[in-house]
Scaffold this motif. Sequence first.
Motif, PDB file in Angstrom:
ATOM      1  N   GLU A  78      39.971  43.602  30.137  1.00 46.41           N
ATOM      2  CA  GLU A  78      40.487  43.529  28.772  1.00 46.41           C
ATOM      3  C   GLU A  78      41.568  42.465  28.730  1.00 46.41           C
ATOM      4  OE1 GLU A  78      41.940  47.338  27.489  1.00 46.41           O
ATOM      5  OE2 GLU A  78      39.923  48.126  27.181  1.00 46.41           O
ATOM      6  N   GLY A  79      41.269  41.357  28.117  1.00 50.04           N
ATOM      7  CA  GLY A  79      42.249  40.274  28.034  1.00 50.04           C
ATOM      8  C   GLY A  79      42.599  39.754  29.410  1.00 50.04           C
ATOM      9  N   GLU A  80      43.861  39.860  29.784  1.00 50.45           N
ATOM     10  CA  GLU A  80      44.347  39.362  31.071  1.00 50.45           C
ATOM     11  C   GLU A  80      44.568  40.490  32.074  1.00 50.45           C
ATOM     12  OE1 GLU A  80      44.739  36.063  31.912  1.00 50.45           O
ATOM     13  OE2 GLU A  80      43.689  35.773  30.016  1.00 50.45           O
ATOM     14  N   ARG A  81      43.876  41.632  31.862  1.00 45.01           N
ATOM     15  CA  ARG A  81      44.059  42.784  32.734  1.00 45.01           C
ATOM     16  C   ARG A  81      42.725  43.410  33.116  1.00 45.01           C
ATOM     17  NH1 ARG A  81      47.900  46.728  29.477  1.00 45.01           N
ATOM     18  NH2 ARG A  81      46.069  46.723  28.166  1.00 45.01           N
TER      19      ARG A  81
ATOM     20  N   ILE B 150      45.554  46.519  35.939  1.00 42.74           N
ATOM     21  CA  ILE B 150      46.082  45.573  36.923  1.00 42.74           C
ATOM     22  C   ILE B 150      45.971  44.177  36.311  1.00 42.74           C
ATOM     23  CG2 ILE B 150      45.721  44.530  39.197  1.00 42.74           C
ATOM     24  CD1 ILE B 150      46.592  47.346  39.553  1.00 42.74           C
ATOM     25  N   SER B 151      47.019  43.407  36.389  1.00 36.42           N
ATOM     26  CA  SER B 151      47.016  42.051  35.860  1.00 36.42           C
ATOM     27  C   SER B 151      46.031  41.172  36.636  1.00 36.42           C
ATOM     28  CB  SER B 151      48.417  41.449  35.966  1.00 36.42           C
ATOM     29  OG  SER B 151      48.379  40.073  35.655  1.00 36.42           O
ATOM     30  N   LEU B 152      45.288  40.342  35.924  1.00 35.88           N
ATOM     31  CA  LEU B 152      44.386  39.387  36.575  1.00 35.88           C
ATOM     32  C   LEU B 152      45.159  38.409  37.453  1.00 35.88           C
ATOM     33  CD1 LEU B 152      41.823  38.550  33.737  1.00 35.88           C
ATOM     34  CD2 LEU B 152      41.460  39.977  35.759  1.00 35.88           C
ATOM     35  N   ALA B 153      46.460  38.256  37.203  1.00 33.82           N
ATOM     36  CA  ALA B 153      47.285  37.360  38.014  1.00 33.82           C
ATOM     37  C   ALA B 153      47.374  37.828  39.464  1.00 33.82           C
ATOM     38  CB  ALA B 153      48.685  37.246  37.416  1.00 33.82           C
ATOM     39  N   LEU B 154      47.091  39.119  39.718  1.00 28.21           N
ATOM     40  CA  LEU B 154      47.139  39.655  41.082  1.00 28.21           C
ATOM     41  C   LEU B 154      45.830  39.469  41.843  1.00 28.21           C
ATOM     42  CD1 LEU B 154      49.097  43.014  40.634  1.00 28.21           C
ATOM     43  CD2 LEU B 154      49.884  40.920  41.719  1.00 28.21           C
ATOM     44  N   VAL B 155      44.774  38.993  41.176  1.00 24.84           N
ATOM     45  CA  VAL B 155      43.476  38.838  41.822  1.00 24.84           C
ATOM     46  C   VAL B 155      43.492  37.620  42.743  1.00 24.84           C
ATOM     47  CG1 VAL B 155      41.004  38.424  41.461  1.00 24.84           C
ATOM     48  CG2 VAL B 155      42.250  39.969  39.935  1.00 24.84           C
ATOM     49  N   ALA B 156      43.164  37.871  44.017  1.00 24.26           N
ATOM     50  CA  ALA B 156      43.115  36.787  45.006  1.00 24.26           C
ATOM     51  C   ALA B 156      41.692  36.285  45.195  1.00 24.26           C
ATOM     52  CB  ALA B 156      43.671  37.268  46.343  1.00 24.26           C
ATOM     53  N   GLU B 157      40.705  37.211  45.133  1.00 20.99           N
ATOM     54  CA  GLU B 157      39.314  36.842  45.408  1.00 20.99           C
ATOM     55  C   GLU B 157      38.378  37.879  44.800  1.00 20.99           C
ATOM     56  OE1 GLU B 157      36.381  36.213  49.278  1.00 20.99           O
ATOM     57  OE2 GLU B 157      38.507  36.556  49.591  1.00 20.99           O
ATOM     58  N   VAL B 158      37.199  37.417  44.373  1.00 22.02           N
ATOM     59  CA  VAL B 158      36.130  38.298  43.919  1.00 22.02           C
ATOM     60  C   VAL B 158      34.932  37.958  44.781  1.00 22.02           C
ATOM     61  CG1 VAL B 158      34.712  39.013  41.963  1.00 22.02           C
ATOM     62  CG2 VAL B 158      37.058  38.234  41.565  1.00 22.02           C
ATOM     63  N   ASP B 159      34.450  38.940  45.579  1.00 28.09           N
ATOM     64  CA  ASP B 159      33.405  38.618  46.549  1.00 28.09           C
ATOM     65  C   ASP B 159      32.038  39.234  46.262  1.00 28.09           C
ATOM     66  OD1 ASP B 159      33.486  41.273  47.357  1.00 28.09           O
ATOM     67  OD2 ASP B 159      34.271  40.863  49.354  1.00 28.09           O
ATOM     68  N   GLY B 160      31.772  39.612  45.034  1.00 28.50           N
ATOM     69  CA  GLY B 160      30.467  40.172  44.691  1.00 28.50           C
ATOM     70  C   GLY B 160      30.457  41.681  44.624  1.00 28.50           C
ATOM     71  N   LYS B 161      31.177  42.339  45.540  1.00 29.90           N
ATOM     72  CA  LYS B 161      31.249  43.798  45.540  1.00 29.90           C
ATOM     73  C   LYS B 161      32.662  44.303  45.323  1.00 29.90           C
ATOM     74  CE  LYS B 161      27.418  44.523  48.711  1.00 29.90           C
ATOM     75  NZ  LYS B 161      27.021  45.105  49.999  1.00 29.90           N
ATOM     76  N   LYS B 162      33.637  43.476  45.672  1.00 34.02           N
ATOM     77  CA  LYS B 162      35.034  43.907  45.608  1.00 34.02           C
ATOM     78  C   LYS B 162      35.908  42.862  44.934  1.00 34.02           C
ATOM     79  CE  LYS B 162      34.915  46.754  49.754  1.00 34.02           C
ATOM     80  NZ  LYS B 162      35.540  47.051  51.044  1.00 34.02           N
ATOM     81  N   VAL B 163      36.955  43.368  44.308  1.00 30.81           N
ATOM     82  CA  VAL B 163      38.011  42.534  43.753  1.00 30.81           C
ATOM     83  C   VAL B 163      39.197  42.691  44.689  1.00 30.81           C
ATOM     84  CG1 VAL B 163      39.541  42.135  41.791  1.00 30.81           C
ATOM     85  CG2 VAL B 163      37.194  42.928  41.397  1.00 30.81           C
ATOM     86  N   TRP B 164      39.564  41.615  45.358  1.00 31.11           N
ATOM     87  CA  TRP B 164      40.681  41.630  46.311  1.00 31.11           C
ATOM     88  C   TRP B 164      41.949  41.177  45.611  1.00 31.11           C
ATOM     89  CZ3 TRP B 164      40.323  43.403  51.261  1.00 31.11           C
ATOM     90  CH2 TRP B 164      39.030  43.643  51.747  1.00 31.11           C
ATOM     91  N   LEU B 165      43.014  41.919  45.798  1.00 27.29           N
ATOM     92  CA  LEU B 165      44.304  41.571  45.205  1.00 27.29           C
ATOM     93  C   LEU B 165      45.148  40.788  46.199  1.00 27.29           C
ATOM     94  CD1 LEU B 165      45.118  44.971  43.444  1.00 27.29           C
ATOM     95  CD2 LEU B 165      43.959  42.963  42.494  1.00 27.29           C
ATOM     96  N   SER B 166      46.113  40.059  45.680  1.00 23.47           N
ATOM     97  CA  SER B 166      47.000  39.272  46.536  1.00 23.47           C
ATOM     98  C   SER B 166      48.124  40.112  47.121  1.00 23.47           C
ATOM     99  CB  SER B 166      47.588  38.098  45.748  1.00 23.47           C
ATOM    100  OG  SER B 166      48.301  38.575  44.626  1.00 23.47           O
ATOM    101  N   ALA B 167      48.281  41.332  46.634  1.00 25.97           N
ATOM    102  CA  ALA B 167      49.329  42.244  47.107  1.00 25.97           C
ATOM    103  C   ALA B 167      48.703  43.424  47.835  1.00 25.97           C
ATOM    104  CB  ALA B 167      50.155  42.745  45.934  1.00 25.97           C
ATOM    105  N   ASN B 168      49.409  43.986  48.803  1.00 26.23           N
ATOM    106  CA  ASN B 168      48.953  45.207  49.455  1.00 26.23           C
ATOM    107  C   ASN B 168      48.869  46.326  48.415  1.00 26.23           C
ATOM    108  OD1 ASN B 168      48.732  44.066  51.986  1.00 26.23           O
ATOM    109  ND2 ASN B 168      50.743  44.775  52.665  1.00 26.23           N
ATOM    110  N   SER B 169      48.039  47.322  48.686  1.00 28.61           N
ATOM    111  CA  SER B 169      47.784  48.384  47.720  1.00 28.61           C
ATOM    112  C   SER B 169      49.046  49.111  47.279  1.00 28.61           C
ATOM    113  CB  SER B 169      46.783  49.388  48.297  1.00 28.61           C
ATOM    114  OG  SER B 169      47.295  49.934  49.505  1.00 28.61           O
TER     115      SER B 169
END
Length: 84
Positions: free
Chosen positions: A28-31, A51-70
Motif C-alpha cells: 500500500e503506497g510506500e509500505r 513495514i516501510s519499503l525503504a527497509l527492503v534490501a532484496e526481493v528474491d522471488g519467495k522472500k522479501v529481505w529487509l536491511s535491518a535485523n528482525s
Amino acid sequence: MTDTSKIREHMEVVGADGVHVGIVDKVEGERIKLTKADSGEGAHKGHHHYISLALVAEVDGKKVWLSANSDVAVTFEEEKSDPV
C-alpha cells in the motif's frame, strides 16, 4: 535501489538475520501491509502491521529481505486498527 514491484501477496518478509517478520498481505503506497496472522498478541492482536519499503534490501522471488535485523525491523513497524 531494489525493485519493490516484485513484492507479491503471501511472500515471507525476513530480517537481515533471516528471522521471520511477517507475511505480505499487499503493498500500500510506500509500505508493505503484513497479514493479520502476524499481528501478535494482546494489544497488537487484530491490527495490521506495516513495514516501510525503504527497509527492503532484496526481493528474491519467495522472500522479501529487509536491511535491518528482525528485532530492529519490528521497532519500525506501524500499526493500523481495522474498523469494527
